[in-house]
Design a protein around this motif. Structure first.
Motif, PDB file in Angstrom:
ATOM      1  N   CYS A   3      -0.159  18.195  -9.099  1.00  0.00           N
ATOM      2  CA  CYS A   3       1.214  17.925  -8.702  1.00  0.00           C
ATOM      3  C   CYS A   3       1.260  17.403  -7.270  1.00  0.00           C
ATOM      4  CB  CYS A   3       2.054  19.195  -8.842  1.00  0.00           C
ATOM      5  SG  CYS A   3       3.800  18.957  -8.450  1.00  0.00           S
ATOM      6  N   HIS A   4       0.477  18.032  -6.375  1.00  0.00           N
ATOM      7  CA  HIS A   4       0.417  17.611  -4.975  1.00  0.00           C
ATOM      8  C   HIS A   4      -0.114  16.187  -4.864  1.00  0.00           C
ATOM      9  CE1 HIS A   4       0.028  17.870  -0.661  1.00  0.00           C
ATOM     10  NE2 HIS A   4      -1.264  17.578  -0.738  1.00  0.00           N
ATOM     11  N   SER A   5      -1.151  15.891  -5.641  1.00  0.00           N
ATOM     12  CA  SER A   5      -1.732  14.549  -5.652  1.00  0.00           C
ATOM     13  C   SER A   5      -0.713  13.526  -6.133  1.00  0.00           C
ATOM     14  CB  SER A   5      -2.967  14.529  -6.554  1.00  0.00           C
ATOM     15  OG  SER A   5      -3.489  13.230  -6.665  1.00  0.00           O
ATOM     16  N   SER A   6       0.054  13.882  -7.158  1.00  0.00           N
ATOM     17  CA  SER A   6       1.068  12.978  -7.704  1.00  0.00           C
ATOM     18  C   SER A   6       2.152  12.692  -6.672  1.00  0.00           C
ATOM     19  CB  SER A   6       1.679  13.598  -8.958  1.00  0.00           C
ATOM     20  OG  SER A   6       2.698  12.791  -9.464  1.00  0.00           O
ATOM     21  N   ASN A   7       2.567  13.719  -5.922  1.00  0.00           N
ATOM     22  CA  ASN A   7       3.577  13.536  -4.879  1.00  0.00           C
ATOM     23  C   ASN A   7       3.066  12.615  -3.779  1.00  0.00           C
ATOM     24  OD1 ASN A   7       5.426  15.164  -6.166  1.00  0.00           O
ATOM     25  ND2 ASN A   7       4.856  17.016  -5.046  1.00  0.00           N
ATOM     26  N   GLN A   8       1.797  12.774  -3.435  1.00  0.00           N
ATOM     27  CA  GLN A   8       1.202  11.910  -2.412  1.00  0.00           C
ATOM     28  C   GLN A   8       1.182  10.455  -2.864  1.00  0.00           C
ATOM     29  OE1 GLN A   8      -2.658  13.672  -1.455  1.00  0.00           O
ATOM     30  NE2 GLN A   8      -1.863  14.307   0.536  1.00  0.00           N
ATOM     31  N   GLU A   9       0.815  10.225  -4.120  1.00  0.00           N
ATOM     32  CA  GLU A   9       0.779   8.867  -4.662  1.00  0.00           C
ATOM     33  C   GLU A   9       2.174   8.236  -4.644  1.00  0.00           C
ATOM     34  OE1 GLU A   9      -0.911   9.248  -8.514  1.00  0.00           O
ATOM     35  OE2 GLU A   9      -2.936   9.685  -7.779  1.00  0.00           O
ATOM     36  N   LEU A  10       3.185   9.040  -4.968  1.00  0.00           N
ATOM     37  CA  LEU A  10       4.560   8.549  -4.965  1.00  0.00           C
ATOM     38  C   LEU A  10       4.999   8.183  -3.553  1.00  0.00           C
ATOM     39  CD1 LEU A  10       6.882   8.067  -6.981  1.00  0.00           C
ATOM     40  CD2 LEU A  10       7.739  10.342  -6.402  1.00  0.00           C
ATOM     41  N   GLU A  11       4.596   8.991  -2.584  1.00  0.00           N
ATOM     42  CA  GLU A  11       4.929   8.708  -1.188  1.00  0.00           C
ATOM     43  C   GLU A  11       4.253   7.426  -0.711  1.00  0.00           C
ATOM     44  OE1 GLU A  11       4.029  12.073   1.250  1.00  0.00           O
ATOM     45  OE2 GLU A  11       5.368  13.415   0.142  1.00  0.00           O
ATOM     46  N   VAL A  12       3.011   7.240  -1.103  1.00  0.00           N
ATOM     47  CA  VAL A  12       2.283   6.019  -0.730  1.00  0.00           C
ATOM     48  C   VAL A  12       2.955   4.803  -1.351  1.00  0.00           C
ATOM     49  CG1 VAL A  12       0.117   4.748  -1.019  1.00  0.00           C
ATOM     50  CG2 VAL A  12       0.059   7.156  -0.363  1.00  0.00           C
ATOM     51  N   GLN A  13       3.337   4.918  -2.633  1.00  0.00           N
ATOM     52  CA  GLN A  13       4.012   3.809  -3.305  1.00  0.00           C
ATOM     53  C   GLN A  13       5.351   3.500  -2.633  1.00  0.00           C
ATOM     54  OE1 GLN A  13       5.860   4.243  -7.273  1.00  0.00           O
ATOM     55  NE2 GLN A  13       4.490   2.605  -7.945  1.00  0.00           N
ATOM     56  N   SER A  14       6.112   4.545  -2.293  1.00  0.00           N
ATOM     57  CA  SER A  14       7.404   4.353  -1.630  1.00  0.00           C
ATOM     58  C   SER A  14       7.229   3.636  -0.300  1.00  0.00           C
ATOM     59  CB  SER A  14       8.107   5.695  -1.417  1.00  0.00           C
ATOM     60  OG  SER A  14       8.438   6.285  -2.661  1.00  0.00           O
ATOM     61  N   GLN A  15       6.163   3.958   0.409  1.00  0.00           N
ATOM     62  CA  GLN A  15       5.899   3.293   1.687  1.00  0.00           C
ATOM     63  C   GLN A  15       5.570   1.814   1.480  1.00  0.00           C
ATOM     64  OE1 GLN A  15       6.247   4.739   4.886  1.00  0.00           O
ATOM     65  NE2 GLN A  15       6.236   2.536   5.267  1.00  0.00           N
ATOM     66  N   LYS A  16       4.814   1.516   0.421  1.00  0.00           N
ATOM     67  CA  LYS A  16       4.501   0.115   0.095  1.00  0.00           C
ATOM     68  C   LYS A  16       5.777  -0.658  -0.224  1.00  0.00           C
ATOM     69  CE  LYS A  16      -0.176   0.691  -1.848  1.00  0.00           C
ATOM     70  NZ  LYS A  16      -0.973   0.574  -3.104  1.00  0.00           N
ATOM     71  N   ASP A  18       8.832   0.051   0.810  1.00  0.00           N
ATOM     72  CA  ASP A  18       9.586  -0.120   2.061  1.00  0.00           C
ATOM     73  C   ASP A  18       8.992  -1.246   2.906  1.00  0.00           C
ATOM     74  OD1 ASP A  18      11.312   1.909   1.399  1.00  0.00           O
ATOM     75  OD2 ASP A  18      10.279   3.443   2.576  1.00  0.00           O
ATOM     76  N   ASN A  19       7.661  -1.295   2.977  1.00  0.00           N
ATOM     77  CA  ASN A  19       7.005  -2.343   3.764  1.00  0.00           C
ATOM     78  C   ASN A  19       7.335  -3.729   3.217  1.00  0.00           C
ATOM     79  OD1 ASN A  19       5.831  -0.384   5.369  1.00  0.00           O
ATOM     80  ND2 ASN A  19       3.863  -0.432   4.314  1.00  0.00           N
ATOM     81  N   PHE A  20       7.341  -3.852   1.886  1.00  0.00           N
ATOM     82  CA  PHE A  20       7.672  -5.134   1.274  1.00  0.00           C
ATOM     83  C   PHE A  20       9.115  -5.504   1.547  1.00  0.00           C
ATOM     84  CE2 PHE A  20       9.645  -6.785  -2.780  1.00  0.00           C
ATOM     85  CZ  PHE A  20       9.429  -8.126  -2.490  1.00  0.00           C
ATOM     86  N   LEU A  21      10.042  -4.565   1.314  1.00  0.00           N
ATOM     87  CA  LEU A  21      11.462  -4.869   1.445  1.00  0.00           C
ATOM     88  C   LEU A  21      11.859  -5.213   2.875  1.00  0.00           C
ATOM     89  CD1 LEU A  21      12.979  -2.147  -0.922  1.00  0.00           C
ATOM     90  CD2 LEU A  21      12.662  -4.584  -1.395  1.00  0.00           C
ATOM     91  N   LEU A 127       7.497  -3.777  -7.330  1.00  0.00           N
ATOM     92  CA  LEU A 127       7.920  -3.850  -5.930  1.00  0.00           C
ATOM     93  C   LEU A 127       6.809  -3.460  -4.961  1.00  0.00           C
ATOM     94  CD1 LEU A 127      11.438  -2.202  -6.363  1.00  0.00           C
ATOM     95  CD2 LEU A 127      11.003  -4.607  -5.828  1.00  0.00           C
ATOM     96  N   SER A 128       5.884  -2.622  -5.423  1.00  0.00           N
ATOM     97  CA  SER A 128       4.853  -2.103  -4.513  1.00  0.00           C
ATOM     98  C   SER A 128       3.506  -2.807  -4.635  1.00  0.00           C
ATOM     99  CB  SER A 128       4.639  -0.601  -4.759  1.00  0.00           C
ATOM    100  OG  SER A 128       4.146  -0.374  -6.075  1.00  0.00           O
ATOM    101  N   ASP A 129       3.179  -3.293  -5.840  1.00  0.00           N
ATOM    102  CA  ASP A 129       1.824  -3.780  -6.095  1.00  0.00           C
ATOM    103  C   ASP A 129       1.737  -5.267  -6.399  1.00  0.00           C
ATOM    104  OD1 ASP A 129       1.050  -1.173  -5.753  1.00  0.00           O
ATOM    105  OD2 ASP A 129       0.880  -0.723  -7.885  1.00  0.00           O
ATOM    106  N   VAL A 130       2.776  -6.025  -6.048  1.00  0.00           N
ATOM    107  CA  VAL A 130       2.752  -7.478  -6.237  1.00  0.00           C
ATOM    108  C   VAL A 130       2.573  -8.148  -4.878  1.00  0.00           C
ATOM    109  CG1 VAL A 130       4.116  -9.504  -6.914  1.00  0.00           C
ATOM    110  CG2 VAL A 130       4.128  -7.454  -8.344  1.00  0.00           C
ATOM    111  N   ALA A 131       1.736  -9.162  -4.828  1.00  0.00           N
ATOM    112  CA  ALA A 131       1.463  -9.884  -3.570  1.00  0.00           C
ATOM    113  C   ALA A 131       2.558 -10.923  -3.321  1.00  0.00           C
ATOM    114  CB  ALA A 131       0.090 -10.543  -3.647  1.00  0.00           C
ATOM    115  N   TRP A 132       3.766 -10.425  -3.028  1.00  0.00           N
ATOM    116  CA  TRP A 132       4.896 -11.334  -2.820  1.00  0.00           C
ATOM    117  C   TRP A 132       4.784 -12.119  -1.515  1.00  0.00           C
ATOM    118  CZ3 TRP A 132       8.142 -12.249  -6.699  1.00  0.00           C
ATOM    119  CH2 TRP A 132       8.425 -11.261  -7.639  1.00  0.00           C
TER     120      TRP A 132
END
Length: 271
Positions: A3-16, A18-21, A127-132
């Motif tokens: 569960c902790h690992s999953s939360n970390q992955e979600l946080e990393v994705q959310s940061q990606k 935000d960086n794109f947007l 939104l997070s994993d495309v090289a826009w």
């Protein structure tokens, strides 16, 4: 631990995400209250016309059950490539990049039988994993209604604004009013309404025939104190262009001029 690992992955994705947007100047979701109003055609051509004016545009199709963008641009059957852990968008022209779930399917007509969480996951991945790269506009084609996909966009794409497409008849306008109230509830600004299939210009006599009535979109916009961005007629040329993977800019009819007028209105509002 999982569960902790999953939360970390979600946080990393959310940061990606935000960086794109942060590198996208304008985020626009194209919505409709019901299907069959030509929303995807409008979204696709907004993206093409903006790119023709030199703006860097990303077109994202989040209609996972009925993706239309790839077909409208002649990209059906072409697979999206990857570079490491990033998805490479289609390069439609010098200024327009496109991503659709269609590019990840082994068979173009294969149905996706997905529930909400999976759909939410793929939208976030797009939104997070495309090289826009940096964009002037991100145009998002959302499925009709007010379900998982538009809600995910509203909650994930910060600073997103809506363009709502309708046809003139009351049964379509009733659903558009739901879309307007959806935007109000999720605090997403509405740039304006577009009325599609607004009359048919007879190629023989030149007269305008209001097959589905006309003016309903303009009246609805006025009732809600929203901008009316313009109308588009029923044009057989648009059908032929879409079926052959071409945009409205390939036409010589006044529909092309109408579309350009809508884009000009949109740019004026954003300026």
């Amino acid at each position: 631990m999982a569960c902790h690992s999953s939360n970390q992955e979600l946080e990393v994705q959310s940061q990606k995400i935000d960086n794109f947007l942060q590198n996208v100047k304008h985020k626009i979701v194209v919505m409709s209250g019901k299907g069959g109003v030509g929303k995807s055609t409008v979204a696709t051509n907004l993206a093409v016309f903006l790119s023709n004016q030199g703006y860097k545009v990303g077109l994202l199709d989040v209609d996972v059950h009925g993706p239309s963008v790839a077909g409208l641009l002649g990209l059906t059957g072409l697979k999206l490539n990857t570079d490491g852990n990033q998805i490479l968008p289609y390069q439609y022209n010098e200024h327009l990049e496109v991503v659709s779930i269609q590019g990840l399917l082994d068979q173009p007509d294969a149905p996706l039988i997905w529930r909400g969480p999976v759909k939410i996951g793929i939208i976030r991945q797009f939104l997070s994993d495309v090289a826009w790269g940096p964009l002037d506009f991100l145009i998002i084609d959302s499925p009709p209604g007010t379900g998982d996909e538009p809600l995910t966009v509203a909650q994930t794409v910060t600073g997103c604004q809506a363009v709502i497409v309708t046809t003139p008849q009351e049964i379509a306008l009733a659903d558009v009013r739901k879309s307007i109230q959806f935007c109000q509830l999720v605090h997403m600004p509405i740039l304006g309404l577009i009325e599609n299939m607004s009359g048919f210009v007879c190629p023989t006599c030149g007269n305008l025939h209001a097959i589905f009535k006309n003016g309903g979109g303009k009246k609805t916009a006025a009732a809600y104190q929203l901008s009316f961005l313009g109308d588009l007629p029923i044009d057989p040329g648009v059908v032929i262009a879409g079926d052959t993977g071409k945009s409205i800019d390939s036409l010589t009819s006044h529909t092309k001029e109408k579309m350009q007028g809508i884009v000009n209105q949109l740019l004026q509002k954003l300026s």
